[in-house]
Design an enzyme around this catalytic site. Structure first.
Site, PDB file in Angstrom:
ATOM      1  N   LYS A   1     -16.001  -0.519  13.343  1.00  0.00           N
ATOM      2  CA  LYS A   1     -15.482  -0.862  12.010  1.00  0.00           C
ATOM      3  C   LYS A   1     -15.537  -2.375  11.876  1.00  0.00           C
ATOM      4  CE  LYS A   1     -13.706   1.135   8.336  1.00  0.00           C
ATOM      5  NZ  LYS A   1     -13.943   2.479   7.777  1.00  0.00           N
TER       6      LYS A   1
ATOM      7  N   ASP B   1     -16.704   0.657   2.776  1.00  0.00           N
ATOM      8  CA  ASP B   1     -15.305   1.106   2.873  1.00  0.00           C
ATOM      9  C   ASP B   1     -14.613   0.425   1.689  1.00  0.00           C
ATOM     10  OD1 ASP B   1     -13.276   2.538   4.787  1.00  0.00           O
ATOM     11  OD2 ASP B   1     -12.285   0.663   4.355  1.00  0.00           O
TER      12      ASP B   1
END
Ligand code: NDP
Length: 450
Positions: free
Chosen positions: A124, A164
């Site tokens: 991430k 995201d």
């Protein structure tokens, strides 16, 4: 072997990282029976190793705003675990981004990616950059400056980021263009690309669609269906929009949506026509959700971040799909849901429910799906985009959608089977944690102490 000992160690090693500790706590408690059954996993410290990023990169991002002022942001990439495939996970641009937030997301991603059945490790990244109120040119310059550093650490076979919060199609375009220019190569280094330059059909829709496919499987398990279900949805970004669209397709009715300022309650339902307005408002005009209430004459309420509960979750409904951000459903919200007879909670966002909230839902028999299982359709379809890029070809909309339906069913059944095996029938959270853990643990075990 004591789960409190592992948790204490995580707390000691990661002070001031509440989000990461929360995600770790939820998983550690579920995994303990696996370690008891497989002492070799414990001896090899596989859980402890998963809790430590393989690599955490932090870097300065310097760029010029439209007025010619120098701006400084902080960028990150957390390469959490590559036991079963290259690092894979989104990029988040939001002022609340910290190493703790990204480590929690990267940790969750290990399990989620393992559940999809596609070989992808967990990662991430992102930056504390706020795209709100920035011009297109400012967003482009930021993305280029961010990629100037990130490009040293990613590649189509090493680490493949996606979108995201705050990173949608526009940002992926700018990031991809910058990577191509810096590296002088056209490769599938990012997913969520546009159709016509390496993107996959259905990737945009995949997280929201996948969430509702997952919920449909949960309902089928109880001999029920989405037809006629009143649904609460939070958020109005990518995940929320396509969750609402799929609820409509399957005969349900979504009655709420929100942004970081407030929420709307439209008793008549967010019909396809109203959803088109919402998409244009959020994706093209980047406006506030209050405009929806003004146009369609429905209820709007500001969200007070300091209040002890969110009134959105106190509306009577059958299903709830939190699709905005972490910790948006607390213990009080969960109690309100129980009081109102909520049947199902499916997480579209990552960790939207606090541990207290999850316990209230599970203790009261609410059918609850954790995000790492129910929102995995996005990354799964990113995996399908990677496969198409490797093959140099494109699948049709129908092909990708039918693969997505199959993957969500596979994840659903895998969670139930693992939960059953460990004496927690119907507990999707325990099932997701155990099934994801076992897959990655076996790979780490085979690859030695590295
Ligand atoms: P978007 O940026 O498209 O939308 C986010 C939405 O949540 C917006 O409506 C935003 O409101 C709202 N929001 C963001 N932060 C807050 C906050 N602190 N408080 C209240 N509302 C907030 O993001 P996505 O839809 O892509 O992501 C939503 C969630 O789903 C995240 O948890 C993400 O990690 C998760 N997820 C996303 C996937 C994907 O494929 N995109 C895959 C799997 C999970 P505003 O308009 O005011 O900013």
């Amino acid at each position: 072997m004591d789960h409190l000992k592992i948790l204490e160690e995580v707390k000691k090693r990661n002070p001031n990282e509440p989000e990461f500790i929360q995600a770790a706590e939820e998983v550690i408690a579920s995994i303990l029976p696996v370690l008891t059954k497989n002492p070799e996993f414990a001896r090899l410290k596989l859980l402890e190793r998963m809790l430590e990023p393989e690599r955490l990169i932090s870097f300065r991002v310097t760029w010029l705003d439209d007025k010619g002022n120098v701006q400084v942001n902080r960028g990150y990439r957390v390469q959490m675990n590559s036991a079963i495939g290259p690092y894979k996970g989104g990029l988040r641009f939001h002022p609340s981004v910290t190493p703790s937030v990204l480590k929690f997301l990267a940790f969750e991603q290990i399990f989620k990616n393992a559940l999809t059945g596609i070989p992808m490790g967990g990662g991430k990244g992102g930056a504390d950059f706020d795209p709100k109120g920035k011009s297109n040119n400012e967003v482009m310059r930021f993305c280029q400056a961010f990629m100037m550093e990130l490009s040293r650490h990613i590649s189509g076979r090493l680490d493949i980021p996606a979108g995201d919060i705050g990173v949608g199609g526009r940002e992926i375009g700018f990031l991809f263009g910058a990577y191509k220019k810096i590296k002088n190569e056209f490769s599938g280094v990012l997913t969520g690309k546009g159709i016509g330059w390496g993107g996959s059909l259905i990737r945009t829709e995949a997280t929201g669609y996948g969430l509702i496919y997952f919920a449909q499987n949960m309902l089928h398990e109880k001999k029920d269906s989405m037809k006629g279900k009143i649904c609460l949805v939070s958020g109005s970004g990518n995940v929320a929009q396509y969750a609402i669209e799929k609820i409509n397709h399957l005969g349900g009715k979504a009655v709420t949506a929100s942004d970081s300022s407030g929420f709307i309650y439209d008793e008549g339902g967010i019909t396809p026509e109203k959803l088109a307005f919402l998409k244009d408002l959020k994706d093209n005009r980047r406006g506030r959700i209050k405009e929806y209430a003004d146009k369609y004459n429905c209820l709007y309420k500001d969200i007070d971040p300091k209040a002890d509960h969110n009134p959105l979750w106190n509306i009577k409904a059958d299903c709830a799909f939190p699709c905005a951000t972490q910790n948006e459903v607390n213990g009080k919200d969960a109690s309100n849901m129980v009081k109102n007879g909520m049947k199902l909670v499916g997480e579209g966002a990552n960790m939207p429910t606090t541990i207290e909230g999850i316990n209230v839902l599970l203790d009261n028999g609410v059918n609850y799906a954790p995000g790492k299982a129910s929102n995995a359709g996005g990354v799964a379809t990113s995996g399908l985009e990677m496969t198409q890029n490797y093959m140099g070809s494109n699948w049709t909309r129908e092909e990708v959608d039918s693969k997505l339906v199959g993957i969500m069913k596979h994840i659903h059944d895998t969670c139930l089977a693992a939960a059953n095996e460990y004496g927690k029938p119907g507990n999707y959270m325990v099932g997701a944690n155990i099934a994801g853990f076992v897959k990655v643990a076996k790979a780490m075990q085979a690859q030695g102490v590295i």
